[in-house]
Design a protein around this motif. Structure first.
Motif, PDB file in Angstrom:
ATOM      1  N   GLN A   1       0.821  -1.212   0.000  1.00  0.00           N
ATOM      2  CA  GLN A   1       0.000   0.000   0.000  1.00  0.00           C
ATOM      3  C   GLN A   1       0.854   1.261   0.000  1.00  0.00           C
ATOM      4  N   GLY A   2       2.072   1.143  -0.498  1.00  0.00           N
ATOM      5  CA  GLY A   2       2.935   2.305  -0.558  1.00  0.00           C
ATOM      6  C   GLY A   2       4.317   1.926  -1.040  1.00  0.00           C
ATOM      7  N   ALA A   3       5.168   2.934  -1.209  1.00  0.00           N
ATOM      8  CA  ALA A   3       6.538   2.689  -1.658  1.00  0.00           C
ATOM      9  C   ALA A   3       7.316   1.877  -0.634  1.00  0.00           C
ATOM     10  N   TRP A   4       6.949   2.044   0.645  1.00  0.00           N
ATOM     11  CA  TRP A   4       7.585   1.306   1.733  1.00  0.00           C
ATOM     12  C   TRP A   4       6.518   0.528   2.491  1.00  0.00           C
ATOM     13  N   ASN A   5       6.843  -0.708   2.836  1.00  0.00           N
ATOM     14  CA  ASN A   5       5.921  -1.537   3.611  1.00  0.00           C
ATOM     15  C   ASN A   5       6.666  -2.180   4.774  1.00  0.00           C
ATOM     16  N   TYR A   6       6.061  -2.095   5.948  1.00  0.00           N
ATOM     17  CA  TYR A   6       6.636  -2.707   7.151  1.00  0.00           C
ATOM     18  C   TYR A   6       5.616  -3.674   7.738  1.00  0.00           C
ATOM     19  N   VAL A   7       6.126  -4.714   8.371  1.00  0.00           N
ATOM     20  CA  VAL A   7       5.245  -5.708   8.983  1.00  0.00           C
ATOM     21  C   VAL A   7       5.601  -5.846  10.460  1.00  0.00           C
ATOM     22  N   ILE A   8       4.585  -6.058  11.274  1.00  0.00           N
ATOM     23  CA  ILE A   8       4.776  -6.250  12.707  1.00  0.00           C
ATOM     24  C   ILE A   8       3.859  -7.371  13.172  1.00  0.00           C
ATOM     25  N   LEU A   9       4.327  -8.158  14.128  1.00  0.00           N
ATOM     26  CA  LEU A   9       3.538  -9.261  14.676  1.00  0.00           C
ATOM     27  C   LEU A   9       3.208  -8.964  16.132  1.00  0.00           C
ATOM     28  N   ILE A  10       1.950  -9.180  16.493  1.00  0.00           N
ATOM     29  CA  ILE A  10       1.493  -9.023  17.874  1.00  0.00           C
ATOM     30  C   ILE A  10       1.159 -10.418  18.389  1.00  0.00           C
ATOM     31  N   ARG A  11       1.858 -10.838  19.399  1.00  0.00           N
ATOM     32  CA  ARG A  11       1.718 -12.214  19.866  1.00  0.00           C
ATOM     33  C   ARG A  11       0.408 -12.440  20.637  1.00  0.00           C
ATOM     34  N   GLU A  12      -0.202 -13.591  20.392  1.00  0.00           N
ATOM     35  CA  GLU A  12      -1.388 -14.045  21.136  1.00  0.00           C
ATOM     36  C   GLU A  12      -2.457 -12.952  21.233  1.00  0.00           C
ATOM     37  N   SER A  13      -2.775 -12.355  20.108  1.00  0.00           N
ATOM     38  CA  SER A  13      -3.688 -11.207  20.121  1.00  0.00           C
ATOM     39  C   SER A  13      -4.870 -11.344  19.173  1.00  0.00           C
TER      40      SER A  13
END
Length: 220
Positions: free
Chosen positions: A110-122
């Motif tokens: 959804q953009g020139a830069w993409n970042y991913v993050i994981l939220i545990r047990e959520s």
């Protein structure tokens, strides 16, 4: 364990709160990123942190002073590092979320830069994913997609849609290799026009989910 999690979140909020005087030049997302950077163990100087956090040296100095007030960092000849209490905060934080990482988001870009993050047990806390998207956009991102991991597959929250089949791509295998998700985890992919905006959007979206625990504790 739940109390430790809540105490960690409350400490992060207090660090980022506006003290008496001018508004600090950093946000809670900068505080979290600093813990991940210093959590690597090696001491870091202000110039190095300024570049890493993309903050002015004055803002970094203020941020470090705030952490010193909480006895979470100590200054050494080679720079600053986390104290024992700071390491405890970092470890609790790392139990909750991963450090945001740049990723080739493929069909979810959804953009020139993409970042991913994981939220545990959520996953059980996620409704539709709109709350996380809106939080990311308010932080400057272009958009965000939230997926949950359950029964060994990625799916959209609230609906039983296997996104790996709906959006076939090598991205999903790369995501597994990068994050090693477990059943019950939530993954948020955030896109923006700059790396900083995408990273900040990812952290803000994760906080939207984590802070629900504090709101719930205040009601009980």
């Amino acid at each position: 364990m739940q109390n430790q999690k809540l105490n960690t979140l409350k400490t992060l909020i207090k660090i980022a709160e506006k003290p008496i005087g001018p508004k600090p030049g950093f946000e809670i997302t900068d505080v979290i990123k600093l813990f991940f950077v210093l959590g690597e163990g090696a001491p870091r100087g202000r110039k190095s942190l300024s570049k890493e956090l993309q903050l002015g040296e004055g803002s970094v100095r203020t941020l470090l002073s705030r952490l010193q007030e909480f006895a979470l960092v100590k200054m050494e000849r080679g720079g600053c590092r986390l104290t024992e209490s700071g390491v405890s905060i970092y470890r609790e934080l790392a139990k909750m979320i991963t450090q945001p990482k740049p990723v080739d988001a493929g069909p979810l870009s959804q953009g020139a830069w993409n970042y991913v993050i994981l939220i545990r047990e959520s996953a059980a806390k996620i409704r539709s994913g709109l709350e996380q998207r809106d939080a990311a956009v308010r932080a400057g991102a272009s958009g965000a997609t939230t997926v949950i991991y359950a029964a060994g597959r990625f799916s959209l929250p609230g609906v039983d849609v296997d996104v790996e089949k709906t959006y076939p791509s090598s991205f999903w295998r790369a995501l597994r290799d990068l994050l090693n998700p477990k059943d019950g985890d939530t993954i948020i992919i955030v896109g923006a026009s700059s790396a900083k905006a995408a990273e900040r959007g990812a952290l803000t979206a994760a906080l939207q989910t984590l802070l629900a625990d504090i709101q719930l504790s205040q009601k009980t």
